[in-house]
Design a protein around this motif. Structure first.
Motif, short mmCIF file in Angstrom:
data_model
loop_
_atom_site.label_atom_id
_atom_site.label_comp_id
_atom_site.label_asym_id
_atom_site.label_seq_id
_atom_site.Cartn_x
_atom_site.Cartn_y
_atom_site.Cartn_z
N LYS A 98 0.98 -1.23 -0.02
CA LYS A 98 0.01 -0.03 0.12
C LYS A 98 1.03 1.49 -0.02
N THR A 99 1.98 1.17 0.68
CA THR A 99 2.92 2.22 0.61
C THR A 99 3.42 2.55 -0.80
N ALA A 100 3.81 1.51 -1.44
CA ALA A 100 4.37 1.43 -2.99
C ALA A 100 3.19 2.13 -3.68
N ARG A 101 2.16 1.66 -3.67
CA ARG A 101 0.72 2.02 -4.43
C ARG A 101 0.54 3.60 -4.20
N TYR A 102 0.65 3.92 -2.98
CA TYR A 102 0.30 5.47 -2.84
C TYR A 102 1.53 6.30 -3.19
N MET A 103 2.63 5.78 -3.19
CA MET A 103 3.86 6.67 -3.42
C MET A 103 3.97 6.35 -5.22
#
Length: 187
Positions: free
Chosen positions: A148-153
């Motif tokens: 989810k961090t990767a998706r948001y960033m």
């Protein structure tokens, strides 16, 4: 072998102890990278990173430019093409040093003219963890946080290399994890 020219891997070690199983698993995977892939290793617990304070709703909501260890870590983060979060599984999720590092991303996104989030887009995020027991579903929260961090960033998430081990040095006994480490960084 794949071309890794120009790739700069930042290995962020999240254990509170040196030489643990997660670190050993990350080293096994990193050993497979070709010599043209740069490697920078940071032990987060030794960074003396200040506690993160949420200031989004104070004043103008902006954060000052980081200094000291936070600046060093920010610069290393922005210099990397690939970030490898090597966190042992602590209470079914990321270790405290890794969580604190990611909390600082919230502030870095609000530093005027830093453009942290747009600059992180397109980079690659990887995870490595060792956990007690063989039920890798126990690491779902850790993997989910990174995904989810990767998706948001707007980063490319390449998954988590999982291994089962408890006592230091035990990761070598997880033959499946050792085999997966040998191909983890291949596209």
């Amino acid at each position: 072998m794949h071309d890794f020219t120009g790739r700069r891997f930042l290995f962020l070690l999240g254990s509170t102890r040196a030489g643990g199983n997660t670190e050993a698993l990350a080293q096994l995977a990193a050993a497979q990278l070709p010599s043209d892939a740069e490697q920078h290793w940071v032990r987060l617990a030794e960074m003396d990173l200040p506690a993160f304070t949420d200031r989004r709703h104070e004043g103008d909501g902006y954060y000052p430019s980081p200094t000291g260890p936070a600046r060093t870590l920010l610069d290393a983060t922005l210099d990397a093409t690939d970030l490898v979060i090597a966190s042992p599984l602590y209470w079914y999720s990321l270790s405290t040093p890794v969580k604190q590092y990611l909390d600082h991303w919230s502030g870095w996104m609000r530093v005027p003219d830093l453009d942290f989030r747009p600059r992180m887009a397109g980079r690659t995020l990887w995870g490595v963890t060792a956990l007690a027991g063989t039920d890798h579903r126990d690491a779902d929260a850790l993997a989910g946080t990174l995904a989810k961090t990767a998706r948001y960033m707007r980063m490319d998430f390449r998954g988590v290399l999982l291994g089962s081990a408890t006592r230091p040095g035990q990761i070598a006994e997880d033959e499946d994890a050792v085999l997966r480490a040998k191909t983890f960084f291949t596209p």
